[in-house]
Design a protein around this motif. Structure first.
Motif, PDB file in Angstrom:
ATOM      1  N   SER A 184      18.898   4.516  -6.501  1.00 53.56           N
ATOM      2  CA  SER A 184      17.688   4.023  -5.854  1.00 53.56           C
ATOM      3  C   SER A 184      16.708   3.544  -6.908  1.00 53.56           C
ATOM      4  O   SER A 184      16.808   3.906  -8.090  1.00 53.56           O
ATOM      5  CB  SER A 184      17.038   5.109  -4.991  1.00 53.56           C
ATOM      6  N   ILE A 185      15.762   2.721  -6.459  1.00 51.88           N
ATOM      7  CA  ILE A 185      14.724   2.210  -7.336  1.00 51.88           C
ATOM      8  C   ILE A 185      13.412   2.209  -6.567  1.00 51.88           C
ATOM      9  O   ILE A 185      13.380   1.929  -5.368  1.00 51.88           O
ATOM     10  CB  ILE A 185      15.074   0.780  -7.831  1.00 51.88           C
ATOM     11  N   GLN A 186      12.315   2.572  -7.246  1.00 52.04           N
ATOM     12  CA  GLN A 186      10.989   2.589  -6.638  1.00 52.04           C
ATOM     13  C   GLN A 186      10.196   1.379  -7.127  1.00 52.04           C
ATOM     14  O   GLN A 186      10.111   1.126  -8.324  1.00 52.04           O
ATOM     15  CB  GLN A 186      10.253   3.883  -6.968  1.00 52.04           C
ATOM     16  N   CYS A 187       9.617   0.657  -6.174  1.00 49.26           N
ATOM     17  CA  CYS A 187       8.924  -0.587  -6.488  1.00 49.26           C
ATOM     18  C   CYS A 187       7.515  -0.566  -5.905  1.00 49.26           C
ATOM     19  O   CYS A 187       7.348  -0.450  -4.681  1.00 49.26           O
ATOM     20  CB  CYS A 187       9.690  -1.776  -5.913  1.00 49.26           C
ATOM     21  N   PRO A 188       6.474  -0.683  -6.730  1.00 47.07           N
ATOM     22  CA  PRO A 188       5.114  -0.816  -6.208  1.00 47.07           C
ATOM     23  C   PRO A 188       4.886  -2.233  -5.686  1.00 47.07           C
ATOM     24  O   PRO A 188       5.263  -3.212  -6.331  1.00 47.07           O
ATOM     25  CB  PRO A 188       4.236  -0.515  -7.430  1.00 47.07           C
ATOM     26  N   THR A 189       4.279  -2.331  -4.514  1.00 47.25           N
ATOM     27  CA  THR A 189       4.045  -3.627  -3.882  1.00 47.25           C
ATOM     28  C   THR A 189       2.626  -3.670  -3.343  1.00 47.25           C
ATOM     29  O   THR A 189       2.159  -2.708  -2.729  1.00 47.25           O
ATOM     30  CB  THR A 189       5.044  -3.873  -2.735  1.00 47.25           C
ATOM     31  N   THR A 190       1.929  -4.771  -3.569  1.00 49.10           N
ATOM     32  CA  THR A 190       0.572  -4.954  -3.070  1.00 49.10           C
ATOM     33  C   THR A 190       0.578  -5.994  -1.959  1.00 49.10           C
ATOM     34  O   THR A 190       1.059  -7.114  -2.145  1.00 49.10           O
ATOM     35  CB  THR A 190      -0.379  -5.393  -4.190  1.00 49.10           C
ATOM     36  N   LEU A 191       0.050  -5.622  -0.801  1.00 52.19           N
ATOM     37  CA  LEU A 191       0.006  -6.488   0.374  1.00 52.19           C
ATOM     38  C   LEU A 191      -1.455  -6.833   0.664  1.00 52.19           C
ATOM     39  O   LEU A 191      -2.312  -5.951   0.664  1.00 52.19           O
ATOM     40  CB  LEU A 191       0.626  -5.786   1.584  1.00 52.19           C
ATOM     41  N   VAL A 192      -1.736  -8.113   0.924  1.00 51.44           N
ATOM     42  CA  VAL A 192      -3.116  -8.554   1.125  1.00 51.44           C
ATOM     43  C   VAL A 192      -3.216  -9.376   2.410  1.00 51.44           C
ATOM     44  O   VAL A 192      -2.398 -10.276   2.636  1.00 51.44           O
ATOM     45  CB  VAL A 192      -3.617  -9.389  -0.068  1.00 51.44           C
ATOM     46  N   TRP A 193      -4.203  -9.057   3.219  1.00 50.91           N
ATOM     47  CA  TRP A 193      -4.525  -9.837   4.417  1.00 50.91           C
ATOM     48  C   TRP A 193      -5.946 -10.370   4.297  1.00 50.91           C
ATOM     49  O   TRP A 193      -6.851  -9.650   3.870  1.00 50.91           O
ATOM     50  CB  TRP A 193      -4.441  -8.977   5.673  1.00 50.91           C
ATOM     51  N   ASN A 194      -6.149 -11.617   4.692  1.00 48.02           N
ATOM     52  CA  ASN A 194      -7.491 -12.184   4.804  1.00 48.02           C
ATOM     53  C   ASN A 194      -8.000 -11.950   6.223  1.00 48.02           C
ATOM     54  O   ASN A 194      -7.299 -12.246   7.200  1.00 48.02           O
ATOM     55  CB  ASN A 194      -7.476 -13.681   4.497  1.00 48.02           C
ATOM     56  N   LEU A 195      -9.201 -11.417   6.331  1.00 48.16           N
ATOM     57  CA  LEU A 195      -9.783 -11.078   7.627  1.00 48.16           C
ATOM     58  C   LEU A 195     -10.842 -12.112   7.991  1.00 48.16           C
ATOM     59  O   LEU A 195     -11.829 -12.271   7.271  1.00 48.16           O
ATOM     60  CB  LEU A 195     -10.395  -9.675   7.578  1.00 48.16           C
ATOM     61  N   HIS A 196     -10.614 -12.820   9.081  1.00 40.35           N
ATOM     62  CA  HIS A 196     -11.551 -13.849   9.528  1.00 40.35           C
ATOM     63  C   HIS A 196     -12.216 -13.332  10.807  1.00 40.35           C
ATOM     64  O   HIS A 196     -11.541 -13.085  11.802  1.00 40.35           O
ATOM     65  CB  HIS A 196     -10.824 -15.160   9.810  1.00 40.35           C
TER      66      HIS A 196
END
Length: 218
Positions: A184-196
């Motif tokens: 297994s491998i651990q991966c940091p991920t950043t998710l971004v949403w723009n709020l209108h």
């Protein structure tokens, strides 16, 4: 060494010298062979196909959000429903994808940015979730931001609108992907949403109510 001395050595001594010489020659080969598994066992790179998305809600792609903040002392709470998801549709099964379909993840940080530049972290929704390639899965919980600064302003009729609104939502997750035989491998991920969105309501002398509505895009 003279020919007489060579002839005087016994067959046993000559054989022993040949074995020692052959063993010394083979040592570099054994060392190189033992090092090969270390090179081939290196972990793969984290995939870039996991992105921010929206799960289906009632057969329709979600994205609309609303939140009502009760304000006291110019502070309020903004809560977002579970409309945000982890999109792995680009991670379809193919010869280039070595990871198994099912994966797990943990939400480690959730940050809300307001239009006045201030940021707030949620203590709710920091939980574990599960996903699958080729699908969009909902986040494991809603996000709640306390003590958001909400200044005086706005109007009862909504004109002019309330001046401060949410602008971006950033979620950091650590994804665990399986590959090979029990690896297994651990991966940091950043998710971004723009709020209108817009805000209607009135805050006067630090007290009031503000109704936030809008849509989110990735």
């Amino acid at each position: 060494m003279s020919e007489m001395e060579n002839k005087s050595r016994s067959p046993r001594e000559v054989g022993r010298r040949a074995v020692v010489k052959g063993a010394a020659w083979s040592m570099p080969v054994i060392a190189a062979a033992s090092a090969m598994p270390l090179a081939t066992a290196s972990a793969p790179a984290c995939p870039t196909c996991i992105k921010a998305g929206f799960p289906l809600v009632g057969g329709v792609v979600s994205g609309a959000w609303t939140s009502v903040a009760l304000v006291a002392g110019n502070k309020g709470t903004i809560a977002f429903p579970s409309i945000f998801g982890l999109d792995a549709t680009a991670c379809g099964i193919s010869w280039t994808n070595i990871f198994q379909p099912a994966f797990t993840y943990v939400v480690t940080q959730v940050t809300l940015r307001m239009s006045d530049g201030k940021t707030y972290n949620s203590t709710v929704g920091l939980a574990a979730g599960a996903g699958n390639v080729s699908t969009v899965g909902a986040m494991p919980g809603a996000f709640v931001f306390n003590n958001v600064s909400l200044p005086n302003g706005g109007s009862v009729a909504g004109v002019p609108p309330y001046p401060v609104v949410p602008t971006t939502l950033t979620v950091t997750v650590t994804t665990t992907l399986q590959y090979g035989l029990g690896l297994s491998i651990q991966c940091p991920t950043t998710l971004v949403w723009n709020l209108h969105g817009l805000a209607a309501g009135l805050v006067l002398l630090g007290t009031g109510s503000v109704n936030f509505t809008g849509t989110a895009t990735v």
